[in-house]
Motif scaffolding. Structure first.
Motif, PDB file in Angstrom:
ATOM      1  N   ALA A 144      41.905  42.959  37.171  1.00  9.60           N
ATOM      2  CA  ALA A 144      41.942  43.023  38.626  1.00  9.60           C
ATOM      3  C   ALA A 144      42.429  41.646  39.105  1.00  9.60           C
ATOM      4  O   ALA A 144      42.347  40.754  39.148  1.00  9.60           O
ATOM      5  CB  ALA A 144      40.947  43.368  39.481  1.00  9.60           C
ATOM      6  N   THR A 145      43.608  41.338  40.229  1.00 12.50           N
ATOM      7  CA  THR A 145      44.627  40.077  39.560  1.00 12.50           C
ATOM      8  C   THR A 145      44.045  39.814  41.086  1.00 12.50           C
ATOM      9  O   THR A 145      43.888  40.369  42.318  1.00 12.50           O
ATOM     10  CB  THR A 145      45.428  40.347  39.521  1.00 12.50           C
ATOM     11  OG1 THR A 145      46.414  41.562  40.509  1.00 12.50           O
ATOM     12  CG2 THR A 145      45.844  40.320  38.186  1.00 12.50           C
ATOM     13  N   PHE A 146      44.195  38.629  41.436  1.00 14.61           N
ATOM     14  CA  PHE A 146      43.872  37.571  41.977  1.00 14.61           C
ATOM     15  C   PHE A 146      42.982  37.752  43.428  1.00 14.61           C
ATOM     16  O   PHE A 146      42.598  38.485  44.400  1.00 14.61           O
ATOM     17  CB  PHE A 146      45.086  38.236  43.428  1.00 14.61           C
ATOM     18  CG  PHE A 146      46.849  38.310  42.923  1.00 14.61           C
ATOM     19  CD1 PHE A 146      46.842  37.179  42.249  1.00 14.61           C
ATOM     20  CD2 PHE A 146      47.423  39.221  42.822  1.00 14.61           C
ATOM     21  CE1 PHE A 146      48.618  37.350  41.366  1.00 14.61           C
ATOM     22  CE2 PHE A 146      48.096  39.071  42.314  1.00 14.61           C
ATOM     23  CZ  PHE A 146      48.756  37.588  41.662  1.00 14.61           C
ATOM     24  N   ALA A 147      41.360  37.855  42.738  1.00 17.65           N
ATOM     25  CA  ALA A 147      40.324  38.129  43.106  1.00 17.65           C
ATOM     26  C   ALA A 147      40.093  36.565  44.038  1.00 17.65           C
ATOM     27  O   ALA A 147      39.706  36.103  43.716  1.00 17.65           O
ATOM     28  CB  ALA A 147      39.057  37.901  41.896  1.00 17.65           C
ATOM     29  N   SER A 148      39.423  37.670  44.892  1.00 18.28           N
ATOM     30  CA  SER A 148      38.519  36.343  46.281  1.00 18.28           C
ATOM     31  C   SER A 148      37.233  36.897  46.119  1.00 18.28           C
ATOM     32  O   SER A 148      36.561  35.876  46.536  1.00 18.28           O
ATOM     33  CB  SER A 148      39.288  36.906  47.230  1.00 18.28           C
ATOM     34  OG  SER A 148      39.298  38.129  47.912  1.00 18.28           O
ATOM     35  N   ALA A 149      36.535  37.589  45.601  1.00 14.20           N
ATOM     36  CA  ALA A 149      34.940  37.722  45.438  1.00 14.20           C
ATOM     37  C   ALA A 149      34.724  39.109  44.279  1.00 14.20           C
ATOM     38  O   ALA A 149      36.492  40.187  44.000  1.00 14.20           O
ATOM     39  CB  ALA A 149      34.686  39.047  46.279  1.00 14.20           C
ATOM     40  N   ILE A 150      34.059  38.687  43.727  1.00 11.55           N
ATOM     41  CA  ILE A 150      33.452  39.497  42.178  1.00 11.55           C
ATOM     42  C   ILE A 150      32.285  39.935  42.379  1.00 11.55           C
ATOM     43  O   ILE A 150      31.129  38.918  42.740  1.00 11.55           O
ATOM     44  CB  ILE A 150      33.662  39.165  40.873  1.00 11.55           C
ATOM     45  CG1 ILE A 150      35.234  38.260  40.782  1.00 11.55           C
ATOM     46  CG2 ILE A 150      33.270  39.957  39.848  1.00 11.55           C
ATOM     47  CD1 ILE A 150      36.203  37.505  39.810  1.00 11.55           C
ATOM     48  N   GLU A 151      31.538  41.197  41.677  1.00  8.61           N
ATOM     49  CA  GLU A 151      30.480  41.539  42.187  1.00  8.61           C
ATOM     50  C   GLU A 151      30.277  42.352  40.840  1.00  8.61           C
ATOM     51  O   GLU A 151      30.824  43.267  40.408  1.00  8.61           O
ATOM     52  CB  GLU A 151      30.437  41.840  43.295  1.00  8.61           C
ATOM     53  CG  GLU A 151      28.389  43.030  43.189  1.00  8.61           C
ATOM     54  CD  GLU A 151      28.770  43.806  44.374  1.00  8.61           C
ATOM     55  OE1 GLU A 151      26.983  44.125  44.819  1.00  8.61           O
ATOM     56  OE2 GLU A 151      28.998  43.448  45.700  1.00  8.61           O
ATOM     57  N   ILE A 152      29.772  42.383  39.724  1.00  6.03           N
ATOM     58  CA  ILE A 152      29.323  42.797  38.697  1.00  6.03           C
ATOM     59  C   ILE A 152      27.815  44.264  38.931  1.00  6.03           C
ATOM     60  O   ILE A 152      26.920  43.749  39.360  1.00  6.03           O
ATOM     61  CB  ILE A 152      28.908  42.059  37.522  1.00  6.03           C
ATOM     62  CG1 ILE A 152      29.857  41.292  37.349  1.00  6.03           C
ATOM     63  CG2 ILE A 152      28.416  43.342  36.423  1.00  6.03           C
ATOM     64  CD1 ILE A 152      31.430  41.281  36.943  1.00  6.03           C
ATOM     65  N   ALA A 153      28.010  44.723  38.801  1.00  9.07           N
ATOM     66  CA  ALA A 153      27.146  46.559  39.143  1.00  9.07           C
ATOM     67  C   ALA A 153      27.446  47.579  38.767  1.00  9.07           C
ATOM     68  O   ALA A 153      28.339  48.148  38.488  1.00  9.07           O
ATOM     69  CB  ALA A 153      26.964  46.741  40.826  1.00  9.07           C
ATOM     70  N   ASP A 154      26.113  48.566  37.687  1.00  9.25           N
ATOM     71  CA  ASP A 154      26.633  48.842  37.529  1.00  9.25           C
ATOM     72  C   ASP A 154      27.888  49.744  35.825  1.00  9.25           C
ATOM     73  O   ASP A 154      28.638  50.654  36.333  1.00  9.25           O
ATOM     74  CB  ASP A 154      26.994  50.504  38.408  1.00  9.25           C
ATOM     75  CG  ASP A 154      25.355  50.861  39.398  1.00  9.25           C
ATOM     76  OD1 ASP A 154      24.956  50.596  39.049  1.00  9.25           O
ATOM     77  OD2 ASP A 154      26.000  51.094  40.039  1.00  9.25           O
ATOM     78  N   GLY A 155      27.836  48.432  35.261  1.00 10.34           N
ATOM     79  CA  GLY A 155      28.453  48.394  33.918  1.00 10.34           C
ATOM     80  C   GLY A 155      30.544  47.974  34.645  1.00 10.34           C
ATOM     81  O   GLY A 155      31.060  48.352  33.624  1.00 10.34           O
ATOM     82  N   GLY A 156      30.583  47.969  35.608  1.00  6.80           N
ATOM     83  CA  GLY A 156      31.550  47.779  36.288  1.00  6.80           C
ATOM     84  C   GLY A 156      31.854  46.290  37.583  1.00  6.80           C
ATOM     85  O   GLY A 156      30.608  46.593  37.068  1.00  6.80           O
ATOM     86  N   ALA A 157      32.714  46.290  37.586  1.00  6.80           N
ATOM     87  CA  ALA A 157      33.205  44.736  38.641  1.00  6.80           C
ATOM     88  C   ALA A 157      34.058  45.730  40.254  1.00  6.80           C
ATOM     89  O   ALA A 157      34.542  45.622  39.448  1.00  6.80           O
ATOM     90  CB  ALA A 157      34.330  43.722  38.094  1.00  6.80           C
TER      91      ALA A 157
END
Length: 253
Positions: A144-157
Motif C-alpha cells: 500500500a503506497t502513499f499512505a496518509s493513514a494506517i490502521e492495524i486490525a484483524d490481521g491486516g492493515a
C-alpha cells in the motif's frame, strides 16, 4: 507484532545543494546529512503504533556508509528498539540503487521476520519512489503506497492512500509493505534524554560482503546542472499578444 523501518541518510532538506564544477553530481563535501524526511515519517508512524499497543518491537535498518549510524541513532531516539547497519560503501557519492536496496532488505526480512514494513515513499536525493514497490515484489507481499493513514486490525492493515482523484482506502493482509506519504503524520521532536538513552540501545553492524549482493550501479549520471534561474517577466499590450507569446515562445498552447 514486529515492524521493520528502512531509513536513508541524505543531504539535510534545509541545505542548498550545489553541483560540482565538473557536473558529475552534487557536491557533498562537508554537507550536513540527516534522515530522509519520508523515512522519519515512517519511523514516527511505527512508534505511534507501538504507543497504541499494536506493535511490540521496531527495528530500523540503514544501508550505506558507516556514518549512517548517526541516522539510526536518531531513529532509536525517536522510539525504535533496535538498529541494523549494512555497511555497503565508504564513498559518500555512491548512491545505492533501489533494486540493490530491495535485495538487501529481503535478506534482513528473512532474518527478522517482521509483520509489517513501513518505509518512506521516496528519498529526497534521487526521488526514485521504487524501493518499497520492488521490495514487496521480491517478497511476494501485498503493498500500500502513499499512505496518509494506517490502521492495524484483524490481521491486516487498513491504509488510506493519496491518489490523483482524492483518497483511496484499501485493505492489505499482513505481512505487507506500506510506504509513507507526507501527510501521514508529523514526526516528533527528539529530546536530549531520549538521545542519551538511544546510545545504549543495540545497533548491529553487518558487512555487505556477507550477503553476497552486487550493488554495482546500472545507471550512469551523464551530467548534473543546477536549475536555471527564473527570468524577468514581460508586459504585454493586449490579449492577442499574450496568446501569441504563450503559443510561439512559451509553447504552452
Amino acid at each position: 507484532m514486529k515492524v521493520l523501518v528502512p531509513v536513508k541518510r541524505v543531504i539535510d532538506y534545509n541545505i542548498k545543494v550545489r553541483v560540482k564544477p565538473d557536473g558529475s553530481g552534487p557536491d557533498l563535501t562537508s554537507v550536513k546529512m540527516s534522515m530522509n524526511p519520508f523515512d522519519e515519517i515512517a519511523v514516527e508512524e511505527a512508534v505511534r503504533l507501538k504507543e497504541k499497543g499494536v506493535v511490540s518491537e521496531i527495528v530500523v535498518v540503514s544501508i550505506g556508509m558507516p556514518q549512517a549510524k548517526d541516522t539510526l541513532r536518531t531513529a532509536l531516539a525517536m522510539g525504535a528498539d533496535r538498529a541494523i547497519l549494512i555497511e555497503a560503501t565508504t564513498d559518500v557519492n555512491q548512491d545505492i540503487e533501489p533494486l540493490s536496496v530491495a535485495k538487501i532488505l529481503v535478506h534482513i526480512v528473512k532474518d527478522e521476520n517482521p509483520d509489517l514494513i513501513i518505509a518512506g515513499k521516496q528519498a529526497i536525493d534521487n526521488d526514485a519512489n521504487a524501493t518499497g514497490q520492488m521490495l514487496a515484489g521480491l517478497l511476494g507481499w501485498g503493498q500500500a503506497t502513499f499512505a496518509s493513514a494506517i490502521e492495524i486490525a484483524d490481521g491486516g492493515a487498513l491504509v488510506t492512500r493519496e491518489i490523483d482523484g482524492g483518497l483511496q482506502t484499501i485493505r492489505v493482509k499482513l505481512p505487507a509493505v506500506v510506504t509513507a506519504d507526507l501527510r501521514l503524520n508529523e514526526p516528533r521532536y527528539v529530546a536530549l534524554p531520549n538521545i542519551m538513552k538511544a546510545k545504549k540501545k543495540p545497533l548491529e553492524e553487518r558487512p555487505l560482503a556477507a550477503l553476497g549482493i552486487d550493488i554495482a550501479p546500472r545507471l550512469k549520471v551523464v551530467r548534473t546542472v543546477e536549475p536555471v534561474g527564473r527570468s524577468a517577466g514581460v508586459r504585454v499590450a493586449s490579449v492577442d499578444e499574450l496568446l501569441e507569446k504563450l503559443k510561439n515562445e512559451a509553447g504552452v498552447l
